[in-house]
Write a protein that holds these residues in place. Structure first.
Motif, short mmCIF file in Angstrom:
data_model
loop_
_atom_site.label_atom_id
_atom_site.label_comp_id
_atom_site.label_asym_id
_atom_site.label_seq_id
_atom_site.Cartn_x
_atom_site.Cartn_y
_atom_site.Cartn_z
N MET A 1 0.84 -1.18 0.00
CA MET A 1 0.00 0.00 0.00
C MET A 1 0.88 1.24 0.00
N ARG A 2 0.57 2.18 -0.88
CA ARG A 2 1.33 3.42 -0.95
C ARG A 2 0.91 4.39 0.14
N GLU A 3 1.88 5.07 0.69
CA GLU A 3 1.59 6.10 1.69
C GLU A 3 1.33 7.40 0.95
N GLU A 4 0.30 8.13 1.35
CA GLU A 4 -0.01 9.40 0.72
C GLU A 4 0.64 10.53 1.51
N ILE A 5 1.36 11.39 0.80
CA ILE A 5 2.05 12.52 1.41
C ILE A 5 1.69 13.76 0.61
N ALA A 6 1.40 14.85 1.27
CA ALA A 6 1.03 16.09 0.59
C ALA A 6 2.19 16.64 -0.22
N LEU A 7 1.91 17.03 -1.45
CA LEU A 7 2.92 17.60 -2.32
C LEU A 7 3.56 18.83 -1.68
N SER A 8 2.76 19.62 -0.99
CA SER A 8 3.27 20.85 -0.36
C SER A 8 4.30 20.56 0.73
N SER A 9 4.29 19.36 1.31
CA SER A 9 5.29 19.03 2.34
C SER A 9 6.60 18.55 1.74
N ILE A 10 6.59 18.22 0.44
CA ILE A 10 7.79 17.72 -0.22
C ILE A 10 8.54 18.83 -0.95
N LEU A 11 7.81 19.66 -1.69
CA LEU A 11 8.47 20.73 -2.45
C LEU A 11 9.11 21.73 -1.51
N GLY A 12 10.39 21.98 -1.69
CA GLY A 12 11.14 22.89 -0.83
C GLY A 12 11.69 22.22 0.41
N ALA A 13 11.41 20.93 0.60
CA ALA A 13 11.88 20.22 1.78
C ALA A 13 13.39 20.01 1.72
N SER A 14 14.01 20.00 2.88
CA SER A 14 15.44 19.70 2.99
C SER A 14 15.63 18.20 2.84
N VAL A 15 16.65 17.80 2.08
CA VAL A 15 16.94 16.39 1.84
C VAL A 15 18.26 16.05 2.54
N TYR A 16 18.23 14.97 3.32
CA TYR A 16 19.40 14.53 4.07
C TYR A 16 19.79 13.13 3.62
N ASP A 17 21.10 12.91 3.43
CA ASP A 17 21.57 11.59 2.99
C ASP A 17 21.59 10.61 4.16
N SER A 18 22.04 9.40 3.90
CA SER A 18 22.01 8.35 4.92
C SER A 18 22.92 8.64 6.12
N SER A 19 23.90 9.54 5.95
CA SER A 19 24.76 9.91 7.08
C SER A 19 24.15 11.03 7.91
N GLY A 20 23.04 11.60 7.43
CA GLY A 20 22.39 12.71 8.13
C GLY A 20 22.86 14.06 7.64
N ALA A 21 23.77 14.09 6.65
CA ALA A 21 24.28 15.35 6.11
C ALA A 21 23.26 15.96 5.14
N PHE A 22 23.17 17.28 5.16
CA PHE A 22 22.28 17.99 4.24
C PHE A 22 22.77 17.75 2.82
N ALA A 23 21.87 17.29 1.94
CA ALA A 23 22.23 16.98 0.55
C ALA A 23 21.69 18.02 -0.41
N GLY A 24 20.58 18.66 -0.07
CA GLY A 24 19.99 19.65 -0.97
C GLY A 24 18.54 19.90 -0.63
N THR A 25 17.84 20.51 -1.58
CA THR A 25 16.44 20.87 -1.40
C THR A 25 15.62 20.29 -2.54
N CYS A 26 14.47 19.73 -2.22
CA CYS A 26 13.59 19.17 -3.24
C CYS A 26 13.00 20.31 -4.05
N ALA A 27 13.38 20.38 -5.33
CA ALA A 27 12.96 21.48 -6.19
C ALA A 27 11.73 21.14 -7.03
N LYS A 28 11.67 19.91 -7.53
CA LYS A 28 10.57 19.50 -8.41
C LYS A 28 10.32 18.01 -8.27
N LEU A 29 9.14 17.61 -8.72
CA LEU A 29 8.79 16.20 -8.78
C LEU A 29 8.34 15.89 -10.20
#
Length: 93
Positions: A1-29
């Motif tokens: 079953m797919r989890e539903e997540i609001a698009l507004s919570s993803i766009l502009g969100a901070s992205v962290y890699d597996s080490s916990g380091a900041f990797a970037g910002t979600c710009a588009k889907l």
């Protein structure tokens, strides 16, 4: 079953890699409405090295405006073209 997540919570969100380091910002889907009109198979993440394509299968969690992923941003494919897909994205002011 797919989890539903609001698009507004993803766009502009901070992205962290597996080490916990900041990797970037979600710009588009990017999505391919001709294949699946409601699925977003990848994320376009704005990193210091340029835009990169993050496969959604590498996303571990989305909590608030924070995305935790498996792996490193250096493993994600550099985005060379956005041809062939539509994209939901954050608007610039």
């Amino acid at each position: 079953m797919r989890e539903e997540i609001a698009l507004s919570s993803i766009l502009g969100a901070s992205v962290y890699d597996s080490s916990g380091a900041f990797a970037g910002t979600c710009a588009k889907l990017p999505y391919f409405p001709q294949e699946d009109p409601i699925a977003f198979p990848d994320f376009i993440v704005k990193t210091r090295e340029g835009d990169r394509l993050l496969p959604s299968r590498q996303v571990r969690t989305v909590i608030g405006s924070s995305i935790q992923v498996n792996g490193s941003a250096l493993d994600w494919m550099p985005l060379s073209s956005s041809e062939g897909h539509a994209a939901a994205g954050a608007r610039s002011a």
